[in-house]
Design a protein around this motif. Structure first.
Motif, PDB file in Angstrom:
ATOM      1  N   LEU A 272       7.466  72.260  35.433  1.00 19.10           N
ATOM      2  CA  LEU A 272       8.280  71.131  34.967  1.00 19.10           C
ATOM      3  C   LEU A 272       8.391  71.191  33.449  1.00 19.10           C
ATOM      4  O   LEU A 272       7.379  71.262  32.746  1.00 19.10           O
ATOM      5  CB  LEU A 272       7.650  69.806  35.399  1.00 19.10           C
ATOM      6  N   VAL A 273       9.627  71.159  32.953  1.00 23.34           N
ATOM      7  CA  VAL A 273       9.867  71.227  31.505  1.00 23.34           C
ATOM      8  C   VAL A 273      10.733  70.033  31.089  1.00 23.34           C
ATOM      9  O   VAL A 273      11.969  70.091  31.164  1.00 23.34           O
ATOM     10  CB  VAL A 273      10.570  72.537  31.110  1.00 23.34           C
ATOM     11  N   PRO A 274      10.112  68.934  30.655  1.00 29.11           N
ATOM     12  CA  PRO A 274      10.900  67.792  30.181  1.00 29.11           C
ATOM     13  C   PRO A 274      11.547  68.089  28.822  1.00 29.11           C
ATOM     14  O   PRO A 274      10.922  68.703  27.956  1.00 29.11           O
ATOM     15  CB  PRO A 274       9.858  66.674  30.044  1.00 29.11           C
ATOM     16  N   THR A 275      12.784  67.680  28.678  1.00 26.64           N
ATOM     17  CA  THR A 275      13.491  67.825  27.404  1.00 26.64           C
ATOM     18  C   THR A 275      14.104  66.475  27.040  1.00 26.64           C
ATOM     19  O   THR A 275      14.301  65.622  27.912  1.00 26.64           O
ATOM     20  CB  THR A 275      14.616  68.872  27.497  1.00 26.64           C
ATOM     21  N   LYS A 276      14.425  66.305  25.776  1.00 24.68           N
ATOM     22  CA  LYS A 276      15.038  65.047  25.354  1.00 24.68           C
ATOM     23  C   LYS A 276      16.243  65.323  24.465  1.00 24.68           C
ATOM     24  O   LYS A 276      16.300  66.334  23.757  1.00 24.68           O
ATOM     25  CB  LYS A 276      14.028  64.151  24.635  1.00 24.68           C
ATOM     26  N   PHE A 277      17.194  64.394  24.535  1.00 23.71           N
ATOM     27  CA  PHE A 277      18.406  64.521  23.728  1.00 23.71           C
ATOM     28  C   PHE A 277      18.872  63.125  23.327  1.00 23.71           C
ATOM     29  O   PHE A 277      19.125  62.279  24.182  1.00 23.71           O
ATOM     30  CB  PHE A 277      19.501  65.241  24.526  1.00 23.71           C
ATOM     31  N   SER A 278      18.918  62.871  22.033  1.00 24.98           N
ATOM     32  CA  SER A 278      19.399  61.588  21.502  1.00 24.98           C
ATOM     33  C   SER A 278      18.551  60.401  21.960  1.00 24.98           C
ATOM     34  O   SER A 278      19.070  59.320  22.249  1.00 24.98           O
ATOM     35  CB  SER A 278      20.870  61.363  21.901  1.00 24.98           C
ATOM     36  N   ILE A 279      17.247  60.595  22.019  1.00 23.93           N
ATOM     37  CA  ILE A 279      16.323  59.512  22.365  1.00 23.93           C
ATOM     38  C   ILE A 279      15.001  59.745  21.643  1.00 23.93           C
ATOM     39  O   ILE A 279      14.559  60.892  21.504  1.00 23.93           O
ATOM     40  CB  ILE A 279      16.093  59.426  23.891  1.00 23.93           C
TER      41      ILE A 279
ATOM     42  N   VAL B  60      11.715  76.810  37.612  1.00 24.53           N
ATOM     43  CA  VAL B  60      11.600  75.863  36.500  1.00 24.53           C
ATOM     44  C   VAL B  60      12.514  74.671  36.758  1.00 24.53           C
ATOM     45  O   VAL B  60      13.674  74.846  37.158  1.00 24.53           O
ATOM     46  CB  VAL B  60      11.980  76.517  35.153  1.00 24.53           C
ATOM     47  N   VAL B  61      12.001  73.467  36.540  1.00 26.30           N
ATOM     48  CA  VAL B  61      12.811  72.246  36.630  1.00 26.30           C
ATOM     49  C   VAL B  61      12.843  71.606  35.252  1.00 26.30           C
ATOM     50  O   VAL B  61      11.801  71.274  34.676  1.00 26.30           O
ATOM     51  CB  VAL B  61      12.251  71.257  37.674  1.00 26.30           C
ATOM     52  N   ILE B  62      14.036  71.458  34.725  1.00 29.31           N
ATOM     53  CA  ILE B  62      14.228  70.841  33.413  1.00 29.31           C
ATOM     54  C   ILE B  62      14.658  69.396  33.603  1.00 29.31           C
ATOM     55  O   ILE B  62      15.665  69.120  34.261  1.00 29.31           O
ATOM     56  CB  ILE B  62      15.300  71.596  32.599  1.00 29.31           C
ATOM     57  N   THR B  63      13.891  68.486  33.061  1.00 26.50           N
ATOM     58  CA  THR B  63      14.272  67.074  33.088  1.00 26.50           C
ATOM     59  C   THR B  63      15.011  66.763  31.800  1.00 26.50           C
ATOM     60  O   THR B  63      14.449  66.876  30.706  1.00 26.50           O
ATOM     61  CB  THR B  63      13.038  66.162  33.203  1.00 26.50           C
ATOM     62  N   PHE B  64      16.283  66.399  31.921  1.00 26.41           N
ATOM     63  CA  PHE B  64      17.121  66.138  30.749  1.00 26.41           C
ATOM     64  C   PHE B  64      17.084  64.636  30.458  1.00 26.41           C
ATOM     65  O   PHE B  64      17.777  63.845  31.084  1.00 26.41           O
ATOM     66  CB  PHE B  64      18.554  66.609  31.017  1.00 26.41           C
ATOM     67  N   ILE B  65      16.243  64.258  29.499  1.00 23.97           N
ATOM     68  CA  ILE B  65      16.007  62.833  29.214  1.00 23.97           C
ATOM     69  C   ILE B  65      16.906  62.354  28.084  1.00 23.97           C
ATOM     70  O   ILE B  65      16.885  62.891  26.973  1.00 23.97           O
ATOM     71  CB  ILE B  65      14.539  62.585  28.832  1.00 23.97           C
ATOM     72  N   THR B  66      17.697  61.336  28.362  1.00 26.17           N
ATOM     73  CA  THR B  66      18.552  60.678  27.380  1.00 26.17           C
ATOM     74  C   THR B  66      18.428  59.166  27.604  1.00 26.17           C
ATOM     75  O   THR B  66      17.776  58.738  28.564  1.00 26.17           O
ATOM     76  CB  THR B  66      20.034  61.088  27.566  1.00 26.17           C
TER      77      THR B  66
ATOM     78  N   ILE C 285      10.582  57.154  25.546  1.00 23.75           N
ATOM     79  CA  ILE C 285      10.556  57.865  26.828  1.00 23.75           C
ATOM     80  C   ILE C 285       9.535  57.219  27.754  1.00 23.75           C
ATOM     81  O   ILE C 285       8.415  56.911  27.358  1.00 23.75           O
ATOM     82  CB  ILE C 285      10.241  59.357  26.617  1.00 23.75           C
ATOM     83  N   SER C 286       9.923  57.038  29.000  1.00 18.48           N
ATOM     84  CA  SER C 286       9.082  56.322  29.948  1.00 18.48           C
ATOM     85  C   SER C 286       7.919  57.176  30.426  1.00 18.48           C
ATOM     86  O   SER C 286       7.967  58.410  30.391  1.00 18.48           O
ATOM     87  CB  SER C 286       9.912  55.874  31.154  1.00 18.48           C
ATOM     88  N   LEU C 287       6.891  56.497  30.875  1.00 15.56           N
ATOM     89  CA  LEU C 287       5.751  57.157  31.494  1.00 15.56           C
ATOM     90  C   LEU C 287       6.157  57.552  32.922  1.00 15.56           C
ATOM     91  O   LEU C 287       6.996  56.892  33.532  1.00 15.56           O
ATOM     92  CB  LEU C 287       4.553  56.210  31.525  1.00 15.56           C
TER      93      LEU C 287
END
Length: 226
Positions: free
Chosen positions: A95-102, A65-71, A107-109
């Motif tokens: 692929l598991v995108p995540t977001k924090f404080s955004i 699993v790859v977590i993308t930490f998007i801020t 979030i970009s394409l």
């Protein structure tokens, strides 16, 4: 094969990511290992003398699993998008995108088209953790981990606030140095040429702060005025 996750992130967010990594380890009862490039643990991150590109690719391939930490710090960063795209192309990797404080709209394409998990709320974090552990056939007990998740989320929020505060301080320091330089090297050195007014361009790029400003300076301006 070990249960392993790879966390793609901005170096600005390394402390928040470290807390998240610790939380995953706790709720999985040490059944999931995490790898992220800015890990300062002895066996984490890059080893001494390692080729950084080869190390990243190796750990992407070793992770289920790859977590993308998007801020705001990592959003639109080329390397984050590269790691996410590479992981998405691997057959045995999720692929598991995540977001924090955004906000989702910011979030970009192409990540915006993926299922993105919010990590900024307690219930949202529970959902993410249960989904993540389920990928490894590990049971997640929300009631048992209720207090632990609240504690770690509080740490993540506090750490992220520190990043924002430190970012503001660094930005202010950079602007002051830039202005002092301009005053010393432009106004003082050009006094004999009777320069009375001019504009300077100040560009700053500090995580989510990315801006260009035009400032007018004349012969009587002081740093504090600017």
């Amino acid at each position: 094969m070990k249960n392993r996750i790879f966390i793609s992130h901005s170096s600005y967010d390394k402390e928040v990511v470290k807390i998240l990594s610790e939380l995953v380890k706790r709720v999985s009862l040490n059944q999931i290992d995490s790898w992220f490039s800015n890990d300062t643990d002895v066996k984490g991150g890059f080893t001494v003398g390692a080729n950084w590109y080869d190390t990243i690719i190796k750990n992407l391939k070793l992770s289920q699993v790859v977590i993308t930490f998007i801020t705001p710090n990592s959003n639109s960063q080329p390397w984050i998008l590269y790691e996410s795209g590479y992981a998405d192309a691997l057959k045995e990797c999720i692929l598991v995108p995540t977001k924090f404080s955004i906000d989702m709209k910011d979030i970009s394409l192409p990540l915006q088209h993926k299922q993105i998990y919010n990590l900024a709320g307690v219930e949202d974090l529970h959902i993410f953790l249960s989904k993540l552990l389920d990928l490894f056939d590990i049971r997640y007990d929300k009631e048992i981990f209720q207090d632990l998740v609240q504690k770690y989320l509080k740490r993540m929020r506090e750490s992220f606030k520190m990043i924002e505060t430190e970012g503001s301080d660094v930005l202010a320091d950079k602007l002051e140095k830039k202005l002092n330089y301009c005053f010393e090297n432009r106004i003082i050195n050009q006094t004999d040429n009777k320069v009375t007014k001019y504009e300077i361009i100040i560009e700053y790029d500090l995580g989510k702060w990315n801006k260009k400003e035009y400032i007018t300076i004349d012969s009587v301006s002081m740093v504090q005025d600017i």
